[in-house]
Structure formats: C-alpha cells, structure tokens
Design an enzyme around this catalytic site. Structure first.
Site, PDB file in Angstrom:
ATOM      1  N   HIS A   1      -1.795   2.696   0.975  1.00 52.73           N
ATOM      2  CA  HIS A   1      -0.271   3.048   0.071  1.00 52.73           C
ATOM      3  C   HIS A   1       0.779   3.718   1.167  1.00 52.73           C
ATOM      4  O   HIS A   1       1.708   4.632   0.429  1.00 52.73           O
ATOM      5  CB  HIS A   1      -1.074   4.633  -0.839  1.00 52.73           C
ATOM      6  CG  HIS A   1      -2.135   4.085  -1.407  1.00 52.73           C
ATOM      7  ND1 HIS A   1      -2.742   4.817  -2.389  1.00 52.73           N
ATOM      8  CD2 HIS A   1      -2.847   3.097  -2.052  1.00 52.73           C
ATOM      9  CE1 HIS A   1      -4.278   4.935  -2.613  1.00 52.73           C
ATOM     10  NE2 HIS A   1      -3.965   2.871  -3.079  1.00 52.73           N
TER      11      HIS A   1
HETATM   12  C1  LIG Z   1      -6.721  -3.969  -0.010  1.00 57.26           C
HETATM   13  C2  LIG Z   1      -5.789  -3.329  -0.216  1.00 57.26           C
HETATM   14  C3  LIG Z   1      -5.912  -1.469  -1.713  1.00 57.26           C
HETATM   15  C4  LIG Z   1      -5.105  -1.442  -2.088  1.00 57.26           C
HETATM   16  N1  LIG Z   1      -5.294  -0.829  -3.346  1.00 57.26           N
HETATM   17  C5  LIG Z   1      -5.064  -0.600  -4.482  1.00 57.26           C
HETATM   18  C6  LIG Z   1      -5.311  -0.101  -5.806  1.00 57.26           C
HETATM   19  O1  LIG Z   1      -6.385  -0.244  -5.660  1.00 57.26           O
HETATM   20  N2  LIG Z   1      -4.468   0.379  -6.771  1.00 57.26           N
HETATM   21  C7  LIG Z   1      -2.852   0.438  -6.301  1.00 57.26           C
HETATM   22  O2  LIG Z   1      -1.993   1.045  -7.237  1.00 57.26           O
HETATM   23  N3  LIG Z   1      -2.844   0.485  -5.008  1.00 57.26           N
HETATM   24  C8  LIG Z   1      -3.523  -0.647  -4.563  1.00 57.26           C
HETATM   25  N4  LIG Z   1      -2.865  -0.877  -2.742  1.00 57.26           N
HETATM   26  C9  LIG Z   1      -1.350  -0.333  -2.777  1.00 57.26           C
HETATM   27  C10 LIG Z   1      -1.063  -1.614  -3.886  1.00 57.26           C
HETATM   28  O3  LIG Z   1      -0.994  -2.415  -3.984  1.00 57.26           O
HETATM   29  C11 LIG Z   1       0.759  -1.543  -3.231  1.00 57.26           C
HETATM   30  O4  LIG Z   1       1.440  -0.334  -2.707  1.00 57.26           O
HETATM   31  C12 LIG Z   1       1.553  -2.156  -3.593  1.00 57.26           C
HETATM   32  O5  LIG Z   1       1.288  -3.558  -4.322  1.00 57.26           O
HETATM   33  C13 LIG Z   1       3.250  -2.794  -2.960  1.00 57.26           C
HETATM   34  O6  LIG Z   1       4.427  -3.485  -3.586  1.00 57.26           O
HETATM   35  P1  LIG Z   1       5.481  -4.490  -2.654  1.00 57.26           P
HETATM   36  O7  LIG Z   1       5.444  -4.814  -3.480  1.00 57.26           O
HETATM   37  O8  LIG Z   1       5.770  -2.670  -1.685  1.00 57.26           O
HETATM   38  O9  LIG Z   1       4.654  -4.993  -1.875  1.00 57.26           O
HETATM   39  P2  LIG Z   1       3.755  -5.993  -1.296  1.00 57.26           P
HETATM   40  O10 LIG Z   1       2.806  -6.367  -2.723  1.00 57.26           O
HETATM   41  O11 LIG Z   1       2.598  -6.084  -0.072  1.00 57.26           O
HETATM   42  O12 LIG Z   1       4.637  -7.137  -1.352  1.00 57.26           O
HETATM   43  C14 LIG Z   1       5.469  -8.131  -0.157  1.00 57.26           C
HETATM   44  C15 LIG Z   1       4.905  -9.279  -0.246  1.00 57.26           C
HETATM   45  O13 LIG Z   1       6.262 -10.083   0.552  1.00 57.26           O
HETATM   46  C16 LIG Z   1       5.890 -10.675   1.166  1.00 57.26           C
HETATM   47  N5  LIG Z   1       6.815 -10.997   2.201  1.00 57.26           N
HETATM   48  C17 LIG Z   1       6.683  -9.729   3.401  1.00 57.26           C
HETATM   49  N6  LIG Z   1       7.609  -9.940   4.357  1.00 57.26           N
HETATM   50  C18 LIG Z   1       8.246 -11.357   4.232  1.00 57.26           C
HETATM   51  C19 LIG Z   1       9.431 -12.178   4.525  1.00 57.26           C
HETATM   52  N7  LIG Z   1       9.638 -12.130   5.967  1.00 57.26           N
HETATM   53  N8  LIG Z   1       9.612 -13.591   4.201  1.00 57.26           N
HETATM   54  C20 LIG Z   1       9.138 -13.632   3.158  1.00 57.26           C
HETATM   55  N9  LIG Z   1       7.790 -12.864   1.813  1.00 57.26           N
HETATM   56  C21 LIG Z   1       7.811 -12.248   2.764  1.00 57.26           C
HETATM   57  C22 LIG Z   1       4.624 -10.435   1.801  1.00 57.26           C
HETATM   58  O14 LIG Z   1       3.531 -11.935   2.191  1.00 57.26           O
HETATM   59  C23 LIG Z   1       4.413  -9.894   0.103  1.00 57.26           C
HETATM   60  O15 LIG Z   1       4.031 -11.494  -1.098  1.00 57.26           O
HETATM   61  C24 LIG Z   1      -3.994  -0.889  -1.700  1.00 57.26           C
HETATM   62  C25 LIG Z   1      -2.975  -2.399  -0.456  1.00 57.26           C
HETATM   63  C26 LIG Z   1      -4.357  -2.813  -0.006  1.00 57.26           C
HETATM   64  C27 LIG Z   1      -3.490  -3.675   0.849  1.00 57.26           C
END
Ligand SMILES: Cc1cc2nc3c(=O)[nH]c(=O)nc-3n(C[C@H](O)[C@H](O)[C@H](O)COP(=O)(O)OP(=O)(O)OC[C@H]3O[C@@H](n4cnc5c(N)ncnc54)[C@H](O)[C@@H]3O)c2cc1C
Ligand SMILES: *[C@@H]1O[C@H](CO)[C@@H](O)[C@H](O)[C@H]1NC(C)=O
Ligand SMILES: *[C@@H]1O[C@H](CO)[C@@H](O)[C@H](O)[C@H]1NC(C)=O
Length: 632
Positions: free
Chosen positions: A563
């Site tokens: 997280h």
């Molecule tokens: C294995 C795992 C299990 C989890 N389980 C849970 C759960 O059960 N419940 C829950 O609430 N949370 C869970 N989480 C946490 C939750 O999924 C994350 O906190 C949430 O998805 C974060 O969202 P975000 O938009 O910040 O980042 P992300 O969803 O990670 O999105 C970032 C995106 O940006 C892209 N990206 C990065 N850098 C670049 C770049 N330079 N150029 C282009 N694209 C780029 C990445 O490829 C990615 O698609 C889990 C996480 C993981 C990894």
C-alpha cells in the site's frame, strides 16, 4: 479457437526469471489438457467471454495528436478514474499514457492474483536491504510489486475494498488539507460505488449502488470464513460492515469484483467509455520526462518512449502524473522536481526543490503465522486447480478460484480504545484460508529464502492450513525513494526500514498475539487449529513463542503489504515536506498535478485502492472547477 486457452495460460504464467518450485504450470497445463479432452461448451464460453472482455478495453491509439488538453501519465487506479471523469467534458481532448500493455483474462481469476507478480504486468521492485527487516527474504530484500498494465496495481491487486476510517480523513484536514475531511471525501467514495451486497446497499448513508465499481463478497466461502466471524464473537467482538458507520471488528471480505471476476479500474472506468473520441489511450509507452518551461516554470507536455522511439506530445492545459507511489516521484525527480542536493549529484538541473520521494509509508504485515488444521476446510492449490474446480470457475465463475488470493475475512482493532464502538483502528487481521505452504508461489512472491522454506514450511505442504495476517495501520517509520541514475529505465532505489521506529514492531507484535488468541477459540479449535511450531532457524536461540521469538520472526518475515503511499505528499503551503497543495497542484510549477497514492499525507486504515479512486474523483472535480471557473 478454444485451443488458445492452453498457450494463453502457459505463456501468461511464464515466470521469466524465476523457476517455480513445484511446477504449477505443469499442473495447470495437465488439467487444461484433460479439460480440453472433455471438450465442453463452457471452455468455449470462458474464452468467448474473455475475448469479449479484451475487446472492450480502449484500443491502443497509434495516431497520437501533437497536442491534448490533458495528458495523464499512468493508466492505473487513479489514471483510469481521471481519464473517465475528464473526458466527460466533450471538448477536452485527453491522452492517457500507460507503460504496460493490455489486460488479460487470466488476470481476472481471483485466487491466482499472486501469480500475476511473475508476469510482465509487474514492475518487480525490491527494497534495498536494511539489515533490520526482511531478514528471511533472499538477499534481505522484500519485494514491492506494482502493476505495469492497463489498470495498474488494480489489475494485480487482491481486490480488497476498504475505505478507511472517518478519523483518518479528518486528520488529513487537520493537517491543513482543506476539503479532505471525512464529510468531504465520503461523497467521492460513493460516486463510483456499486455496492452489490444487498443488505449493505440499503444503508444509504454509507453506500451507493449506481456507480461504476462493483463491490461484493466472493461467491465462494470456506468454512474458515464463518469460523473467523464466530471466533470474533467469542472474543467479544461484533460483526460489522467495515465500510459502514464503524470500522472496528469482524467482517467477511468485501471485494471489487463482479460475478466472480476481478473488476480492475480499467474495467470499471475505461471499458464503458471506449467509444469516447476525445480520449486516446497509448499503451506500452514509458513517459521519461515532463516538459517544463524553465523561465515560467510551466509544464507543457511530456516525452515518452515506445519501442525505442522517442515521442513528444504537448498539453494545452495540464500534465497529470498518476504513475503511482514509486514512479510518480521518480518521474518528477527525472524532470528536475525534487530534493536539490540529490538531483545535483546526478547532474539533473533543478527546477523546483521539493521533498519528492520522502515520506514513503505502508502498512506492515506478516504472512507466515501459520496454523495447521485437522480437517480439509482450507484452500489448497492442488484442490483449487483440480479439473473440477477449473471447470466450475470457467463455467460459472464460482468455486475456490473465485476467492481473492484466499483472503476471506478482515478484522480491525483500535488498540488504544478497544471498547470504543466507533473506533479509530490501528491494527488489522486478515484471514487467509491457506498459507505459504499450500501455495507454490507465495514463497516466491515474498522471496522467502529457500533454506528457511525447506526447514519450516515444506513439512506441512500436504496439510490444510490457514494464516492470520497481522497488519499495522498507523505506522510511524518512513522510507525514501531515490533515483539510482538519470536514466528513466533504471529502477529507483527504495529505502524502507519499516521497523526503524521500534513502536511499529511492538504494535505488530500486539496484533500478532491477537491472532494467536483467535486460533484458540472454539470456532477454530473445532477444526483442530494449532500453531505451526517449527522454529525459524534464525530465531532458534529464542524460546519458541516468547515475545522475543516473535520479534525475531517479524524481522525475518514482516513486509510492506503493497500500500505504498506518501512520496509526493499533499500539504498546506507552510508544510515544508509537502510536494502538492490540497488541490494537488505541484508547488512552484504551473499546470502540473500529481494524482495517485503518492499524495497521501498520512496513510489511512485502509488498503489503498479505494482511497486512490477517491483521490482521483476529487482531483477530477478540482480540475473541472479550475478550468471552467477560473481564467488561466
Ligand atoms: C500485489 C498488490 C496487491 C494489492 N492488494 C490490494 C488490495 O487488495 N486492496 C487495495 O485496496 N489495495 C491493494 N493494493 C494497493 C492498490 O492496488 C494501490 O494502492 C493502488 O492501485 C495505487 O493506485 P495508483 O493509481 O497510485 O498506482 P497504480 O495503480 O500502480 O498505477 C500507476 C500506473 O502508472 C504506470 N506508470 C508508471 N510509471 C509510468 C511512466 N513513467 N510512464 C507511463 N506509465 C507509467 C504504471 O504502469 C501503472 O499502470 C495492492 C497492490 C499490489 C501491488
Ligand atoms: C456470470 O458468469 C457466468 C459465466 O460466464 C455467466 O454464465 C453468468 O451469466 C454471469 N452472471 C451474471 C449475473 O452476469
Ligand atoms: C480435530 O481436532 C478437534 C480438536 O482437537 C477434535 O475435536 C476433532 O475430533 C478432530 N477431528 C478430526 C477429524 O481428527
């Protein structure tokens, strides 16, 4: 056509660098073959359905315009929500750029969520070894998976849906983040919620039923799920809806799924709008730099690389960085926004000196507190992947494969005020209807050392087991993300000694003991539940079961539960550690926002997917207000 499932399953599950110990691929392939021989209609349907799902993902846009109104970097949880909400404005052109590729229907199968960490859909980050934590992991490194695929981490996560506590958000507000109190954020949780659990959906104050994101119970339950709730009652706790009025106490898992299938942010927010002509989605493209006019400190576009070719695209209104808690700070630093000294050392000209990469937070958990059962009531990989169960899942999306990563129950505790019904939880227990020993990939995902596994867990591989995962929610230790070089293709360094503040170790110990109590309840004893007691070799010098033994075990096996948040912290102008202001604009740079889990100032008592969707909803409204009400 239906022959395609075999190569699909197998290629998808290719563990590129890691050879899986017990060969799950062989097992799967064997069963699928058997299944093919049986040649049923349901296999056809599964593939037809899966293919239809692929087709609903917005296509990879080949013809990129030179300029858009908004460029969103990262098609993860936040990026998908934003792309949907911003492209509602028909005369805004929006470009979403994602480093990873398209989703795949194997990713939809809830039980095997962990397996996705071996695929290309994971960035495969690791923590730097600290010598204080992750001692039982290979090279002393805990792994930090992140989604690199459309939907981002919501496509590889465990689908657990939790919002956190009202006090969490009221604290954000008290820190000077106006507009982020619980009363302000609740409508943004509700905006996209489709609560499909009927009795909870009726609670109109806390749930909505007409949003894009389905929330439901898994269609299958082991007897352990009920044992968990009963055990809670025996311990004097209640059964609650942890996303309702009070969060503390016991509940079945609420998950972002529908009809036994993962519902990623892409599926919820992008699939329904694939026909909007003002939204372009560009996949397999890594944004390497944010273009910023140095004189006016105004962001005006990005550079990205696809297939070794560099592209430039301009933004008329804003660049929005939604690359997640590791990549957002990385990209800002690569673009000259970050701690001056660190950037200068790497030869990056500084545009704005900000505390980017600091304040790395997570919840800390342990997945190795294992209990052995004397009855076949848990989930084992062998059973789950039997042809009968594969068959059932493919036909009806039910059965053991529909349980998200074997997680069936959650309990929240407020250790400071254990009798407060409202509660402000600092601790959590997750019920897993299986263990490290019942899965051939859990050990590999966590990177647990081979010799420890052989000694401690191998002997119980054939047993039915469960795991009580203790989790700390209000962690005090903070980590930091640093660039390892100015090359955008190099992984950043992640420093995170999560027991640096000893209070974090002590609170994890406290909840670990609650799990031990849980196993002693009648509800679990009726299945013969007993603590697996082969000591960890590195902790043998402590009396097994003593506090010191458990502290040692925690230093070996505790890990950040994925997280990650806080690395582009939101805060008021007077907060020197803040990177973005409460409308999520980057301090000192115009037309640039960060919108994702990295803006979280203090981690809430929630798995962070739902909070991140909320953050993106709120940001979308701020952006709409700023561009329709103000003159720029
Ligand atoms: C294995 C795992 C299990 C989890 N389980 C849970 C759960 O059960 N419940 C829950 O609430 N949370 C869970 N989480 C946490 C939750 O999924 C994350 O906190 C949430 O998805 C974060 O969202 P975000 O938009 O910040 O980042 P992300 O969803 O990670 O999105 C970032 C995106 O940006 C892209 N990206 C990065 N850098 C670049 C770049 N330079 N150029 C282009 N694209 C780029 C990445 O490829 C990615 O698609 C889990 C996480 C993981 C990894
Ligand atoms: C759930 O999925 C199964 C299998 O594809 C399908 O037959 C069924 O109609 C779906 N149910 C709903 C409610 O969508
Ligand atoms: C399992 O253990 C419980 C508690 O010790 C006992 O009551 C029960 O009979 C055992 N069941 C089996 C099948 O051995």
């Amino acid at each position: 056509m239906w022959i395609s499932i075999l190569p699909l399953l197998i290629t998808f599950i290719q563990p590129d660098s890691i050879a899986l110990g017990r060969d799950i691929r062989g097992e799967l392939a064997g069963n699928v073959l058997k299944y093919l021989k049986e040649g049923t209609v349901s296999a056809m349907n599964f593939i037809k359905e899966g293919t239809a799902h692929f087709e609903q993902e917005p296509k990879d846009e080949k013809n990129i315009l030179p300029e858009y109104d908004f460029i969103i970097v990262g098609g993860g949880t936040a990026g998908c929500v934003l792309a949907n909400r911003l492209s509602e404005v028909r005369n805004w052109k929006v470009l979403l750029i994602e480093a990873g590729g398209k989703e795949n229907y194997v990713m939809d199968i809830p039980l095997i969520a962990q397996l996705l960490q071996f695929s290309e859909a994971n960035w495969k980050y690791n923590m730097e070894p600290s010598g204080n934590v992750c001692l039982g992991m290979k090279s002393g490194k805990c792994s930090l998976p992140r989604g690199k695929v459309i939907g981002g981490s919501s496509t590889i996560n465990y689908m657990i849906y939790t919002r956190g506590n009202r006090y969490d958000y009221d604290r954000w507000e008290k820190l000077g983040n106006n507009g982020w109190g619980f009363k302000d954020v609740l409508p943004y949780f509700l905006k996209h919620e489709n609560m499909m659990i009927r009795e909870l959906g009726e609670e109109r104050l806390y749930h909505a039923t007409n949003g894009e994101m389905p929330v439901t119970y898994a269609p299958y339950r082991t007897p352990l799920a009920d044992a968990f709730l009963e055990a809670g009652k025996e311990m004097g706790q209640r059964v609650v809806d942890y996303n309702g009025k009070t969060q503390v106490d016991f509940s079945y898992l609420q998950a972002t799924m529908r009809n036994g299938t993962r519902w990623s942010a892409s599926r919820a927010f992008l699939h329904p709008i694939r026909h909007r002509s003002n939204l372009h989605v560009r996949k397999r493209s890594l944004v390497t730099n944010i273009l910023i006019d140095r004189d006016t400190k105004t962001a005006y576009g990005v550079e990205f690389v696809r297939d070794n070719k560099k592209f430039v695209v301009h933004a008329r209104k804003e660049v929005i960085v939604s690359a997640g808690a590791i990549n957002s700070p990385q990209l800002l630093m690569l673009s000259g926004i970050g701690p001056r000294e660190h950037l200068l050392k790497l030869g990056i000209p500084v545009i704005e000196d900000l505390k980017v990469g600091y304040n790395l937070m997570d919840h800390i958990a342990m997945m190795t507190l294992t209990f052995v059962l004397n009855q076949s009531v848990a989930l084992t990989e062998r059973d789950a992947l039997s042809s009968k169960n594969l068959f059932e899942y493919m036909s009806y999306h039910t059965g053991p494969l529909s349980v998200p990563a074997a997680v069936e129950g959650m309990a929240f505790y407020d250790s400071k005020n254990p009798h407060d019904e409202e509660g402000d939880p600092d601790l959590e227990i997750m019920l897993l209807a299986g263990s490290l020993a019942s899965s051939s990939f859990a050990q590999k995902t966590l990177q647990i050392k081979e010799d420890i596994y052989e000694t401690v867990y191998k002997p119980i591989e054939k047993c039915h087991t469960w795991t009580g995962m203790p989790v700390t929610l209000k962690t005090k230790s903070r980590g930091r993300i640093l660039l390892s070089s100015r090359n955008p293709f190099h992984k950043p360094r992640i420093h995170f000694d999560f027991f640096k503040d000893p209070a974090d170790l002590e609170s994890l110990l406290l909840i670990l003991k609650k799990v031990l109590e849980l196993s002693g309840t009648q509800a679990f004893r009726k299945y013969g539940s007993r603590l697996h007691d082969i000591p960890i070799p590195g902790c043998k010098h402590f009396l097994f079961g003593s506090d010191d033994y458990w502290r040692c075990a925690l230093r070996h096996f505790a890990f950040p539960v994925w997280h990650l948040s806080g690395t582009c912290k939101m805060g008021p102008a007077m907060d020197e550690s803040a990177v973005v202001e409460p409308r999520l604009r980057v301090y000192g740079v115009k037309r640039l926002r960060v919108v994702d889990a990295s803006i979280i100032p203090v981690i809430p008592a929630a798995h962070t997917n739902a909070p991140t969707m909320m953050i993106a909803e709120k940001a979308a409204d701020y952006i709409k207000q700023d561009w329709t009400q103000n003159i720029h």
